[in-house]
Design a protein around this motif. Structure first.
Motif, short mmCIF file in Angstrom:
data_model
loop_
_atom_site.label_atom_id
_atom_site.label_comp_id
_atom_site.label_asym_id
_atom_site.label_seq_id
_atom_site.Cartn_x
_atom_site.Cartn_y
_atom_site.Cartn_z
N LYS A 112 0.83 -1.27 -0.11
CA LYS A 112 -0.14 0.21 0.00
C LYS A 112 0.79 1.13 0.00
CE LYS A 112 -4.47 -1.71 1.63
NZ LYS A 112 -5.40 -1.48 2.53
N VAL A 113 1.85 1.36 0.82
CA VAL A 113 2.93 2.39 0.73
C VAL A 113 3.48 2.49 -0.43
CG1 VAL A 113 4.96 3.21 1.81
CG2 VAL A 113 3.40 2.00 3.31
N LYS A 114 3.85 1.43 -1.18
CA LYS A 114 4.59 1.39 -2.57
C LYS A 114 3.40 2.04 -3.58
CE LYS A 114 8.74 -0.23 -2.66
NZ LYS A 114 9.78 0.69 -3.00
N LEU A 115 2.14 1.76 -3.43
CA LEU A 115 1.34 2.17 -4.44
C LEU A 115 1.22 3.94 -4.40
CD1 LEU A 115 -1.10 1.59 -6.17
CD2 LEU A 115 -2.62 1.37 -4.47
N GLU A 316 -6.97 -6.61 -5.80
CA GLU A 316 -5.89 -6.59 -6.08
C GLU A 316 -5.00 -6.06 -4.83
OE1 GLU A 316 -5.13 -5.85 -10.09
OE2 GLU A 316 -3.43 -6.99 -9.60
N ARG A 317 -5.53 -5.26 -4.16
CA ARG A 317 -4.92 -4.86 -2.84
C ARG A 317 -5.00 -5.88 -1.79
NH1 ARG A 317 -6.81 1.07 -4.32
NH2 ARG A 317 -5.88 0.74 -6.14
N TYR A 318 -5.38 -6.74 -1.88
CA TYR A 318 -5.68 -7.90 -0.93
C TYR A 318 -5.17 -9.43 -1.19
CZ TYR A 318 -8.77 -3.89 0.39
OH TYR A 318 -9.11 -2.82 0.75
N LEU A 319 -4.23 -9.38 -2.28
CA LEU A 319 -3.78 -10.57 -2.65
C LEU A 319 -3.19 -11.55 -1.44
CD1 LEU A 319 -2.67 -9.82 -6.33
CD2 LEU A 319 -4.68 -11.39 -5.67
N SER A 320 -2.39 -10.58 -0.70
CA SER A 320 -1.60 -11.36 0.31
C SER A 320 -2.55 -11.69 1.60
CB SER A 320 -0.48 -10.80 0.61
OG SER A 320 -0.59 -9.19 0.82
N LYS A 321 -3.71 -11.22 1.46
CA LYS A 321 -4.66 -11.11 2.82
C LYS A 321 -5.69 -12.00 2.20
CE LYS A 321 -3.10 -7.12 5.18
NZ LYS A 321 -3.49 -6.05 5.76
N LEU A 322 -7.06 -11.59 2.22
CA LEU A 322 -7.96 -12.30 1.98
C LEU A 322 -8.07 -13.45 0.78
CD1 LEU A 322 -10.80 -11.41 -0.03
CD2 LEU A 322 -9.93 -9.39 1.15
N TYR A 323 -6.99 -13.12 -0.47
CA TYR A 323 -6.93 -14.15 -1.24
C TYR A 323 -5.90 -15.05 -1.18
CZ TYR A 323 -10.69 -11.27 -3.51
OH TYR A 323 -12.00 -10.85 -3.69
N ASP A 324 -5.18 -14.89 0.16
CA ASP A 324 -4.19 -16.01 0.38
C ASP A 324 -4.68 -16.86 1.39
OD1 ASP A 324 -0.95 -16.34 0.03
OD2 ASP A 324 -1.53 -16.34 2.26
N ASP A 325 -4.69 -18.27 0.76
CA ASP A 325 -5.24 -19.25 1.61
C ASP A 325 -4.48 -19.29 3.04
OD1 ASP A 325 -7.21 -19.81 -0.29
OD2 ASP A 325 -6.37 -21.73 -0.96
N GLU A 326 -3.05 -19.28 2.91
CA GLU A 326 -2.41 -19.35 4.18
C GLU A 326 -2.82 -18.18 5.22
OE1 GLU A 326 1.63 -20.56 3.33
OE2 GLU A 326 2.43 -19.53 4.83
#
Ligand code: PMP
Length: 334
Positions: A112-115, A316-326
């Motif tokens: 988010k900072v990078k964006l 797109e902003r949440y690929l490493s959160k809610l779209y990441d099963d782990e």
């Protein structure tokens, strides 16, 4: 329904990208609504150039400050934000030639900072673990930077009435026209409250019978405040950009008929379903709102009613959160 592209879209050239903000499509839900007789449509705000509903308020806040003479050429826009408001402001500032300085608590993801930096904004990362009145708190720091920097304004999205007014002038009229005045229920969430307040106020002026219903994350104070007039206890939750532990001045409680509480798990589950079953790639707050919209549609149970829900931003902003099963498993969401 076999056309491949939308009819009559973007037929003329624009002078700049800001002119493409708004007039986002209204799209019917078809699969997640199976067994529900009330039609449910979504306002797909991820079609905005910065990927969220907050693109609508960036130019509105900047232009209000220009009109009031508070912002002059070469000026600086300051805000405590790491989310969609930052993108909306940075996008408008890029086109209009202003500088942006944002403060962001260090719990926010690096992406988010990078964006924000990609749009040319300067981002100052502040410690999360300080009390709200500490000088290093991100809101306090933004306020101080705005005061100490010449020709700078604080965007102040939780207090600035240009925020709800932007929705009164755009999102509200768009929905009235897109539904040909047939909308009966508006379901949205409230972070600042700008979206639900401005949109809801416009729609109720056109037809006072329209119900405005807010989805509130479990842990936020809005639902309890609306019900009891008291703040009550807040606790942390994972859905981003919505709910609060205090009351902003941009949330017009009289416009909202009721708030209902939705859990993180239901919100994330629905966001993933919207992506996989409807092809609508959205963030967690969209799942929160759609969960409530389906509840309302089921209760109303009327093919002549028309429920509209807002989908605030892109997945797109949440690929490493809610779209990441782990991540989902680590957070007990699966
Ligand atoms: N969802 C997301 C992802 C957001 O970033 C926001 C804005 N904070 C909202 C919903 C709520 O919008 P508003 O601030 O207009 O209430």
């Amino acid at each position: 329904m076999n056309q491949v592209t939308a009819p009559m879209r973007h037929q003329k050239a624009y002078d700049n990208v800001l002119q493409t903000i708004g007039w986002t499509p209204l799209i019917r839900l078809n699969r997640v609504t199976e067994g529900i007789r009330t039609p449910v449509y979504v306002k797909a705000e991820f079609f905005n150039p910065g990927g969220s509903v907050k693109d609508r308020i960036g130019p509105a806040i900047i232009e209000a400050a220009e009109r009031e003479g508070r912002l002059k050429p070469g000026g600086v826009i300051v805000e405590g934000t790491s989310g969609n408001t930052g993108v909306g402001l940075a996008l408008a500032a890029a086109v209009k030639g202003y500088r942006c300085i944002f403060t962001s608590p260090d719990k926010m993801s690096r992406e988010k900072v990078k964006l924000l930096e990609a749009f040319g904004a300067e981002v100052i990362v502040t410690p999360t673990a300080v009390p709200p009145d500490h000088p290093d708190n991100y809101v306090m720091m933004a306020r101080r930077i705005a005061e100490e920097t010449p020709n700078a304004i604080l965007a102040n999205q939780f207090y600035n009435q240009a925020n709800p007014e932007a929705h009164y002038r755009s999102t509200g009229p768009e929905l009235w026209e897109q539904t040909e005045g047939r909308i009966t229920h508006l379901v949205a969430s409230a972070g600042t409250g700008g979206t639900i307040s401005g949109t809801g106020k416009y729609l109720k002026e056109r037809n006072p019978a329209i119900r405005v219903i807010g989805a509130d994350p479990d842990g936020s104070v809005y639902a309890n405040y609306k019900r009891t007039g008291e703040l009550g206890e807040d606790h942390p939750y994972k859905v981003e950009g919505v709910g609060n532990d205090k009351l902003p001045e941009t949330l017009w409680f009289d416009v909202v008929d009721e708030f209902r509480t939705i859990t993180d798990k239901d919100a994330f589950d629905m966001a993933r379903r919207l992506t996989r079953e409807e092809g609508l790639f959205v963030g967690g707050s969209a799942g929160l709102i759609a969960t409530l919209a389906l509840q309302v549609a089921r209760e109303v149970d009327d093919p002549d009613a028309l429920v509209v829900c807002i989908l605030p931003d892109t997945g797109e902003r949440y690929l490493s959160k809610l779209y990441d099963d782990e991540w989902m498993r680590d957070n007990d969401m699966m």
